[in-house]
Design a protein around this motif. Structure first.
Motif, PDB file in Angstrom:
ATOM      1  N   TYR B 267       8.258  -9.593   9.372  1.00  0.00           N
ATOM      2  CA  TYR B 267       8.607 -10.448   8.067  1.00  0.00           C
ATOM      3  C   TYR B 267       9.331 -11.677   8.537  1.00  0.00           C
ATOM      4  CZ  TYR B 267      10.247 -11.742   3.555  1.00  0.00           C
ATOM      5  OH  TYR B 267      10.510 -12.151   2.206  1.00  0.00           O
ATOM      6  N   GLN B 268      10.606 -11.282   9.502  1.00  0.00           N
ATOM      7  CA  GLN B 268      11.406 -12.678   9.719  1.00  0.00           C
ATOM      8  C   GLN B 268      10.911 -13.333  10.748  1.00  0.00           C
ATOM      9  OE1 GLN B 268      13.950  -9.904   8.960  1.00  0.00           O
ATOM     10  NE2 GLN B 268      14.778 -11.002   7.132  1.00  0.00           N
ATOM     11  N   SER B 269      10.303 -12.242  11.927  1.00  0.00           N
ATOM     12  CA  SER B 269       9.861 -13.046  13.339  1.00  0.00           C
ATOM     13  C   SER B 269       8.425 -13.664  13.206  1.00  0.00           C
ATOM     14  CB  SER B 269       9.731 -11.712  14.413  1.00  0.00           C
ATOM     15  OG  SER B 269       8.818 -10.882  14.008  1.00  0.00           O
ATOM     16  N   THR B 270       7.469 -13.224  12.577  1.00  0.00           N
ATOM     17  CA  THR B 270       6.392 -14.196  12.583  1.00  0.00           C
ATOM     18  C   THR B 270       5.847 -14.616  11.313  1.00  0.00           C
ATOM     19  OG1 THR B 270       5.466 -11.963  12.711  1.00  0.00           O
ATOM     20  CG2 THR B 270       4.748 -13.405  14.440  1.00  0.00           C
ATOM     21  N   GLY B 271       6.774 -14.173  10.302  1.00  0.00           N
ATOM     22  CA  GLY B 271       6.516 -14.513   8.914  1.00  0.00           C
ATOM     23  C   GLY B 271       5.292 -14.393   8.220  1.00  0.00           C
ATOM     24  N   ILE B 272       5.006 -12.994   8.379  1.00  0.00           N
ATOM     25  CA  ILE B 272       4.022 -12.433   7.283  1.00  0.00           C
ATOM     26  C   ILE B 272       4.655 -12.416   5.990  1.00  0.00           C
ATOM     27  CG2 ILE B 272       2.438 -10.616   6.404  1.00  0.00           C
ATOM     28  CD1 ILE B 272       1.374 -10.244   9.298  1.00  0.00           C
ATOM     29  N   SER B 273       4.484 -13.235   5.180  1.00  0.00           N
ATOM     30  CA  SER B 273       5.314 -13.316   3.839  1.00  0.00           C
ATOM     31  C   SER B 273       4.792 -12.484   2.778  1.00  0.00           C
ATOM     32  CB  SER B 273       5.190 -14.776   3.105  1.00  0.00           C
ATOM     33  OG  SER B 273       4.035 -14.978   2.872  1.00  0.00           O
ATOM     34  N   VAL B 274       5.386 -12.274   1.792  1.00  0.00           N
ATOM     35  CA  VAL B 274       5.037 -11.051   0.794  1.00  0.00           C
ATOM     36  C   VAL B 274       3.673 -11.701   0.110  1.00  0.00           C
ATOM     37  CG1 VAL B 274       5.419 -10.570  -1.560  1.00  0.00           C
ATOM     38  CG2 VAL B 274       7.031 -10.161   0.143  1.00  0.00           C
ATOM     39  N   GLY B 275       3.835 -13.140  -0.211  1.00  0.00           N
ATOM     40  CA  GLY B 275       2.328 -13.920  -0.433  1.00  0.00           C
ATOM     41  C   GLY B 275       1.434 -13.403   0.446  1.00  0.00           C
ATOM     42  N   SER B 276       1.660 -13.574   1.705  1.00  0.00           N
ATOM     43  CA  SER B 276       0.392 -13.288   2.709  1.00  0.00           C
ATOM     44  C   SER B 276       0.087 -11.763   2.515  1.00  0.00           C
ATOM     45  CB  SER B 276       0.989 -13.271   4.035  1.00  0.00           C
ATOM     46  OG  SER B 276       1.491 -14.790   4.195  1.00  0.00           O
ATOM     47  N   ILE B 277       0.824 -10.775   2.270  1.00  0.00           N
ATOM     48  CA  ILE B 277       0.386  -9.539   2.081  1.00  0.00           C
ATOM     49  C   ILE B 277      -0.332  -9.184   0.962  1.00  0.00           C
ATOM     50  CG2 ILE B 277       1.212  -7.011   1.603  1.00  0.00           C
ATOM     51  CD1 ILE B 277       3.836  -7.763   3.328  1.00  0.00           C
ATOM     52  N   VAL B 278      -0.067 -10.053  -0.275  1.00  0.00           N
ATOM     53  CA  VAL B 278      -0.977  -9.820  -1.389  1.00  0.00           C
ATOM     54  C   VAL B 278      -2.238 -10.341  -1.271  1.00  0.00           C
ATOM     55  CG1 VAL B 278      -1.069 -10.660  -3.641  1.00  0.00           C
ATOM     56  CG2 VAL B 278       1.027  -9.751  -3.064  1.00  0.00           C
ATOM     57  N   ALA B 279      -2.197 -11.714  -0.377  1.00  0.00           N
ATOM     58  CA  ALA B 279      -3.573 -12.438   0.027  1.00  0.00           C
ATOM     59  C   ALA B 279      -4.231 -11.230   0.804  1.00  0.00           C
ATOM     60  CB  ALA B 279      -3.227 -13.517   0.501  1.00  0.00           C
ATOM     61  N   LEU B 280      -3.571 -10.727   1.752  1.00  0.00           N
ATOM     62  CA  LEU B 280      -4.522  -9.986   2.637  1.00  0.00           C
ATOM     63  C   LEU B 280      -5.226  -8.921   1.975  1.00  0.00           C
ATOM     64  CD1 LEU B 280      -2.155 -10.175   5.818  1.00  0.00           C
ATOM     65  CD2 LEU B 280      -4.602 -10.995   5.809  1.00  0.00           C
ATOM     66  N   ILE B 281      -4.396  -8.125   0.966  1.00  0.00           N
ATOM     67  CA  ILE B 281      -4.818  -7.054   0.327  1.00  0.00           C
ATOM     68  C   ILE B 281      -6.027  -7.586  -0.636  1.00  0.00           C
ATOM     69  CG2 ILE B 281      -4.126  -5.505  -1.413  1.00  0.00           C
ATOM     70  CD1 ILE B 281      -1.379  -5.189  -0.600  1.00  0.00           C
ATOM     71  N   SER B 282      -5.868  -8.782  -1.162  1.00  0.00           N
ATOM     72  CA  SER B 282      -7.024  -9.312  -1.883  1.00  0.00           C
ATOM     73  C   SER B 282      -8.437  -9.507  -0.928  1.00  0.00           C
ATOM     74  CB  SER B 282      -6.711 -10.701  -2.483  1.00  0.00           C
ATOM     75  OG  SER B 282      -5.944 -10.730  -3.650  1.00  0.00           O
ATOM     76  N   PHE B 283      -8.091 -10.084   0.200  1.00  0.00           N
ATOM     77  CA  PHE B 283      -9.253 -10.106   0.994  1.00  0.00           C
ATOM     78  C   PHE B 283     -10.173  -8.914   1.345  1.00  0.00           C
ATOM     79  CE2 PHE B 283      -6.804 -13.742   3.020  1.00  0.00           C
ATOM     80  CZ  PHE B 283      -7.652 -14.724   2.385  1.00  0.00           C
ATOM     81  N   LEU B 284      -9.352  -7.643   1.707  1.00  0.00           N
ATOM     82  CA  LEU B 284      -9.620  -6.329   1.883  1.00  0.00           C
ATOM     83  C   LEU B 284     -10.419  -5.817   0.524  1.00  0.00           C
ATOM     84  CD1 LEU B 284      -6.625  -4.779   3.821  1.00  0.00           C
ATOM     85  CD2 LEU B 284      -9.160  -4.981   4.419  1.00  0.00           C
ATOM     86  N   THR B 285      -9.818  -5.974  -0.638  1.00  0.00           N
ATOM     87  CA  THR B 285     -10.450  -5.329  -1.785  1.00  0.00           C
ATOM     88  C   THR B 285     -11.828  -6.127  -2.049  1.00  0.00           C
ATOM     89  OG1 THR B 285      -8.520  -6.233  -2.839  1.00  0.00           O
ATOM     90  CG2 THR B 285      -9.116  -3.939  -3.388  1.00  0.00           C
ATOM     91  N   GLN B 286     -11.558  -7.371  -1.884  1.00  0.00           N
ATOM     92  CA  GLN B 286     -12.778  -8.210  -2.210  1.00  0.00           C
ATOM     93  C   GLN B 286     -14.018  -7.861  -1.090  1.00  0.00           C
ATOM     94  OE1 GLN B 286     -11.805 -12.172  -1.672  1.00  0.00           O
ATOM     95  NE2 GLN B 286     -11.708 -12.596  -3.725  1.00  0.00           N
ATOM     96  N   SER B 287     -13.787  -7.684   0.096  1.00  0.00           N
ATOM     97  CA  SER B 287     -14.836  -7.418   1.295  1.00  0.00           C
ATOM     98  C   SER B 287     -15.122  -6.105   0.856  1.00  0.00           C
ATOM     99  CB  SER B 287     -14.255  -7.312   2.478  1.00  0.00           C
ATOM    100  OG  SER B 287     -13.514  -8.325   2.729  1.00  0.00           O
ATOM    101  N   LEU B 288     -14.238  -5.055   0.385  1.00  0.00           N
ATOM    102  CA  LEU B 288     -14.880  -3.828   0.176  1.00  0.00           C
ATOM    103  C   LEU B 288     -15.778  -3.660  -1.000  1.00  0.00           C
ATOM    104  CD1 LEU B 288     -14.797  -0.711   0.698  1.00  0.00           C
ATOM    105  CD2 LEU B 288     -12.573  -0.421  -0.949  1.00  0.00           C
ATOM    106  N   ASN B 289     -15.495  -4.429  -1.996  1.00  0.00           N
ATOM    107  CA  ASN B 289     -16.267  -4.211  -3.156  1.00  0.00           C
ATOM    108  C   ASN B 289     -17.633  -4.907  -2.793  1.00  0.00           C
ATOM    109  OD1 ASN B 289     -15.027  -3.172  -5.251  1.00  0.00           O
ATOM    110  ND2 ASN B 289     -13.453  -5.028  -5.415  1.00  0.00           N
ATOM    111  N   ALA B 290     -17.783  -6.061  -1.992  1.00  0.00           N
ATOM    112  CA  ALA B 290     -18.880  -6.782  -1.715  1.00  0.00           C
ATOM    113  C   ALA B 290     -19.660  -5.727  -0.924  1.00  0.00           C
ATOM    114  CB  ALA B 290     -18.593  -7.948  -0.771  1.00  0.00           C
ATOM    115  N   LEU B 291     -18.917  -4.968   0.012  1.00  0.00           N
ATOM    116  CA  LEU B 291     -19.720  -3.979   0.779  1.00  0.00           C
ATOM    117  C   LEU B 291     -20.265  -2.670  -0.006  1.00  0.00           C
ATOM    118  CD1 LEU B 291     -17.359  -3.353   4.023  1.00  0.00           C
ATOM    119  CD2 LEU B 291     -19.793  -4.334   3.935  1.00  0.00           C
ATOM    120  N   ILE B 292     -19.620  -2.409  -0.947  1.00  0.00           N
ATOM    121  CA  ILE B 292     -20.049  -1.322  -1.841  1.00  0.00           C
ATOM    122  C   ILE B 292     -21.209  -1.695  -2.639  1.00  0.00           C
ATOM    123  CG2 ILE B 292     -19.613   0.154  -3.641  1.00  0.00           C
ATOM    124  CD1 ILE B 292     -17.028   0.935  -2.230  1.00  0.00           C
TER     125      ILE B 292
END
Lengths: 575, 576
Positions: B267-292
């Protein structure tokens, strides 16, 4: 609900499996939905600067493992239940077809009955059971998600609940408009298919008269109509996914705006109670998506469910058709010494009499011939004797016992028959000949085929006696009749019924067959319906039927001397 | 050679362009999580560049909405093109299939199976049509979203990118493995379904015989075994498919756990921010839905793929009867040889042959009789004249040359064939007689009279315009044969072949029809029959038995020399 009642008997033996499946569904959805919740918590903790989220990570890992296991078990369990139900349904339908009165089968197109056994049950499986599965899982998912959402923030949860129906409404609106296009499309496909079928059935005539070009033109026109309606149907249907996605994205946007407002202006929203956090927003974004999925899936499944309902009704109709009960119980005795018809009256539709006071004594060992013009009731007599149909009044008596009091199975075990409509089961020629006597040796089978003059042509086939044939196979009608004759030659039944059994066999073979038949019938009772009158010259007794009544009877010489209807018929055939 | 997918070539540009539009939609979907990240990190976080700026948040939400609409529009264009191309393709495919049916010989169609051929036109073309549409509108979505998500994740953070790459690769691996196994299992399942259909057909069509032989119990048992086999196979398939959902769910959520873990110590060292986490989760769910969604397509695709193979196999059947090089048929005079069969053998592959070294000569203008019992090879012989098949041995000569040198159409247009099958078309009596050619009323009436069909046709209220159902099912056997003979006579061709075409007529009508035919001079007639009386007046008679010619000559000669002919004749005379 009514359809559910129809479906339940097939599901009920597995009701405990269904309960277990339900438990699996709840468990699987709970663990699945707990993960976004925990994610939100973890995010909030990170935002406070406390980076030790190991607790949450372990919990999530646990949820993940349980989620995976329960999801697999749920999928497996629903498939198991569905397929067991389908098997039950198929077996029941097959039994029903085995037990319905012959009149029911006669009154329906065979293809139509077959579609119920094959395609309709597939549709029930695809639509109702998979659809019901989606519904089942969907309801659980919606309820569990709602619980999680309301525990986070009631105002956002409420927003999602209020907005979601829009998505359902949109897809519903699109699909109701589509059904019209789909109807048109399948009507056009039907026409096209008919044209192709007609071409295939008439292929020799088409080639002989060089009609292929004209046929292609006609096909082209129908094909164009199909293309137009199919395009409409296809394009119309393809609105559903993007449109619902658009609505979903809109809802997603609304959640962000409202969530952001809750965060930016906490004072204005203080009435909502619990303070809102970014972690909660993150959970909500996932939930709003998950909450909508089942709705769309159920909407998607609706078309298939509709097909399935129609199919279920068609299957159910046959299964609940009155059965042809085998109520008789009086034993007929080892040998049928005497067969008698007593004042039989019969009509297929209850109005037009087909058999009108038919009486006859058939003594053991006699060959009786039934003669008359088309539609005089000859075949009906056979139907009544075998009890494929039952007379309204009077009936056949075997050893002075009414055949209605004898078990059909027992009655039929005394009789062997060859009908004009040749039927071969799908299987080898050998199995077909041995149909009535499955333990026959190959020598016996070949001997029977030789007696039936079928051995020659059978040997000319690619695989000889092992050639696989069926009713619609490439054999000619005459050849099929010979195989049916071989069946009887092998079986050597006590009473023999021949309903124009040699109508498609050439004269010379028929004449040669006559000797074999004479040998077969020696000392046995036989009832022969003949098309060619020459084959019944040696009958002990000839019955001439007209409009369901016996108008003349006697032996060949007597009837010819009488110079009546029979003599006229006989001479007309020779003219 | 024609292939199934050939018609797609002309639309190749659209087939490629449509998915590209789809890519725009995917791009829009991939941008949205970045916007959400900005909303959270810049607008909602203490110390963010636009902290507490409601207008900023609202503006970004507006962009989210705008992108959704843009994506929607692009998709609809794709859908339009996909539907257009797919229906266009199915149209061409059907036309190709239908015209291939026309190119194959009847015996080839018999061997292939007419119902199978019909299924290609009905079902296979439809599943391919759906396949093409799915291909254009959905196939690219899953890979594009998946790859796009991975790239986007790398943009956010290299480690996160690696995690997402790993998770999605595993998902793709699971799906790929399952996809490899399902088609085989699916085919096996369809075979069991076919077996069910055969048993059902036997029971329904053979209901009387099954009951007469008391085989209900047995057929029941047999069916139960089969339905059990079907159930087991269906379960096998489900057991495999049931892995998709849980495993993909597991991998994606594992990735979420890892992303959170990364977030917690980076969080502090490389700056994966909270917003980034939310965005990454979105990417994952989107891809999963597309795959399904992609896995749902697989059933359609494997069906389309199997059907493509079936169509290809059908197109691969080379027509066995093809045109020869001869541009013009030589003219021959009456009495010269029209047909000559030299040592002709035909075999269907059995122990004995259908025709065995047969020699036949048919002079132009003569009347030839062919007689023999059931299965003696008469119909096979007739097929050779119309070139519905070629002999495996020997040679069929037509007008003095090998019949294979002629154009097929040139041979057939000389022949009016009345076969045993009552081949009537749905339509009117007139349409069935004229077959689209122009004839005068007198000609039609004469043909009907000669075929003894005049009376029953005009006894109908609508006369020539009376309806004919499919296969002539609304006429009796004898009436159908008379209509077919009238059609043949009306066509006024050089050669008339009656293949057991009067079997449903009584002897008297048979005789009258033959007398009328005889009056038409100059026509070569080939009469095939089981009745000796039908052919005894022919100029020359061939007697067939078990594929061999066992006698030939005139009636009187045959009576004297040919045992089988004598038997056939006496069988009839005995009646009298």
């Amino acid at each position: 609900m009514k359809s559910f009642k129809k479906l339940w008997p097939y599901l009920s033996p597995d009701k405990w499996l269904i309960v277990v499946a339900f438990i699996f569904a709840v468990a699987s959805v709970f663990f699945k939905m707990a993960i976004p919740f925990l994610t939100g918590r973890a995010i909030d903790q990170i935002r406070t600067g406390d980076l030790d989220i190991a607790k949450y990570l372990f919990l999530m890992g646990g949820c993940l493992v349980f989620g995976v296991v329960f999801r697999y078990l749920f999928d497996l369990m629903t498939a198991t239940v569905a397929q067991r139900a389908v098997k039950r349904m198929r077996d029941n339908l097959f039994d029903a077809l085995n037990e319905v009165p012959i009149s029911y089968i006669d009154a329906h197109y065979h293809g139509d009955l077959l579609v119920r056994l094959v395609g309709d049950i597939e549709n029930v499986q695809n639509g109702l059971i998979t659809g019901a599965g989606a519904l089942f899982e969907g309801i659980v998912q919606v309820l569990v998600t709602l619980a999680f959402m309301f525990s986070l923030s009631w105002i956002l949860a409420l927003t999602v609940v209020v907005l979601t129906p829009i998505s359902v409404f949109v897809s519903k609106a699109i699909s109701s408009r589509n059904s019209r296009y789909f109807k048109k499309q399948s009507a056009n496909l039907g026409q096209l298919s008919n044209q192709a079928l007609e071409t295939l059935n008439n292929i020799e005539a088409i080639h002989s008269y060089g009609l292929m070009e004209k046929q292609e033109q006609r096909f082209e026109e129908l094909n164009q109509e199909y293309r137009a309606s199919s395009f409409k149907a296809m394009f119309a249907a393809s609105w559903i996914n993007p449109a619902t996605r658009l609505v979903n994205n809109t809802i997603y946007g609304a959640v962000i705006i409202l969530g952001a407002s809750l965060l930016l202006f906490p004072d204005a929203f203080s009435f909502t109670g619990i303070p809102f956090t970014v972690g909660m927003l993150s959970s909500f974004l996932t939930y709003s998506y998950q909450y909508m999925t089942p709705f769309n899936e159920i909407a998607d499944a609706m078309t298939e469910v509709l097909y399935a309902l129609t199919a279920l009704n068609r299957v159910d109709e046959v299964i609940h058709e009155t059965k042809d009960v085998d109520e008789g119980s009086t034993p007929v005795g080892e040998v049928v010494e005497r067969l008698e018809a007593k004042d039989i009256h019969f009509s297929y539709d209850g109005k037009r009499p087909i058999i009108d006071g038919f009486s006859l004594d058939i003594y053991k060992g006699h060959k009786i011939a039934l003669v008359g013009t088309t539609g005089c009731g000859k075949t009906t007599i056979i139907n009544l004797l075998m009890r494929f149909y039952d007379s309204q009044k009077g009936g056949f008596y075997a050893n002075d016992i009414s055949t209605k009091e004898i078990q059909k199975k027992e009655l039929r075990s005394h009789v062997g028959m060859v009908l004009q409509d040749t039927w071969l089961r799908h299987g080898s020629i050998r199995d077909n000949i041995a149909y009535g006597k499955p333990d026959a040796t190959m020598d016996e089978i070949v001997l029977a085929a030789k007696k039936a003059h079928a051995d020659d042509f059978i040997r000319r086939l690619e695989n000889g006696y092992d050639t696989v044939v069926s009713s619609s196979s490439g054999l000619s009608t005459g050849e099929k009749q010979l195989i049916c004759v071989a069946r009887i030659m092998l079986l050597q039944p006590e009473i023999i019924l021949l309903d124009e059994a040699t109508s498609n066999i050439d004269l010379r073979t028929e004449l040669q067959l006559a000797d074999a038949f004479d040998e077969l019938m020696k000392g046995k009772t036989s009832l022969v319906v003949a098309h060619r009158l020459s084959t019944i010259r040696n009958a002990d007794h000839i019955i001439v039927l007209d409009k369901g009544k016996i108008i003349e009877q006697g032996n060949f010489r007597q009837l010819m001397e009488r110079g009546g209807f029979f003599a006229e018929l006989y001479n007309a055939q020779l003219a | 050679m024609m292939t199934t997918l050939q018609p797609l070539k002309k639309n190749a540009a659209k087939v490629i362009f449509a998915p590209m539009l789809k890519a725009i939609e995917c791009t829009c979907e991939l941008i949205i999580p970045f916007l959400v990240r900005s909303i959270i990190d810049d607008g909602l976080t203490t110390g963010g560049s636009h902290e507490g700026d409601g207008g900023y948040v609202l503006g970004l939400c507006g962009i989210v909405f705008g992108l959704s609409v843009l994506g929607f529009l692009c998709t609809m264009i794709t859908q339009y093109m996909a539907s257009k191309v797919a229906t266009e393709f199915s149209f061409d495919l059907k036309r190709n299939l239908y015209s291939h049916i026309g190119k194959l010989s009847p015996s080839q169609l018999d061997r292939y199976g007419k119902s199978k051929a019909l299924n290609l036109v009905n079902t296979a073309s439809f599943s391919l049509q759906t396949g093409v549409q799915m291909f254009m509108r959905l196939l690219i979505r899953a890979p594009f979203l998946v790859i796009g998500s991975i790239i986007a994740a790398f943009v956010v953070n290299v480690y996160a990118g690696l995690v997402i790459l790993g998770a999605l690769a595993l998902c793709a691996g699971v799906i790929g493995t399952i996809v490899r196994f399902t088609p085989r299992e699916y085919t096996a399942l369809m075979n069991e379904l076919d077996a069910i259909s055969v048993l059902g057909d036997d029971l329904i069509v053979g209901s009387r015989v099954v009951r007469a032989f008391n085989k209900q119990e047995e057929s029941r048992k047999e069916f139960r075994e089969e339905s059990e086999r079907y159930r087991k196979q269906a379960l096998r398939l489900s057991r495999i498919n049931a892995f998709i959902n849980p495993l993909t769910f597991g991998f994606v959520n594992l990735a979420i756990v890892l992303v959170l873990y990364l977030g917690s110590f980076q969080y502090q060292s490389t700056g994966i921010s909270v917003g980034s986490i939310v965005a990454l989760i979105s990417f994952l769910t989107q891809s999963l839905n597309a795959l399904i969604q992609f896995t749902r397509l697989i059933t359609s695709f494997s069906k389309a793929f199997a059907d493509r193979k079936r169509c290809d196999a059908f197109f691969a059947i080379e027509p066995d009867i093809v045109d020869g090089p001869l541009a013009e048929e030589p003219v021959i005079q009456d009495g010269e040889t029209l047909y000559e069969l030299k040592n002709v053998s035909v075999s269907f592959g059995g122990e004995s042959t259908a025709l065995d070294k047969v020699n036949v000569r048919i002079p132009k203008g003569s009347s030839i009789g062919v007689i023999g019992g059931t299965g003696s090879g008469k119909s096979t012989l007739v097929s050779l004249f119309s070139r519905f098949m070629d002999p495996v041995e020997g040679e069929v000569r037509f007008r003095g040359h090998n019949i294979k040198d002629s154009k097929v159409g040139a041979v057939r247009k000389e022949i009016a064939l009345v076969s045993q099958k009552p081949q009537l078309f749905k339509g009117t009596i007139r349409e069935n007689l004229t077959l689209g050619e122009a004839y005068s009323e007198q000609e039609i009436e004469k043909a009907l009279k000669d075929a003894l069909a005049y009376d029953f046709v005009y006894a109908k209220e609508a006369g020539l315009e009376s309806k004919v159902e499919e296969g002539g099912s609304n006429f009796s056997g004898g009436q159908k044969q008379r209509l077919l003979i009238a059609r043949a006579l009306l066509s006024n061709r050089e050669v008339l072949i009656l293949d057991d075409a009067t079997s449903a007529l009584d002897y008297k009508s048979d005789l009258l029809v033959r007398q009328q035919i005889k009056k038409r001079t100059g026509m070569t007639t080939i009469l095939v029959s089981q009745r000796a009386t039908s052919i005894k007046d022919c100029d020359y008679i061939y007697v067939l038995d078990a594929g061999k010619i066992v006698g030939e000559g005139k009636h009187e000669q045959l009576l004297e020399n040919c045992l089988i002919y004598r038997e056939i004749f006496q069988a009839q005379v005995k009646q009298q």
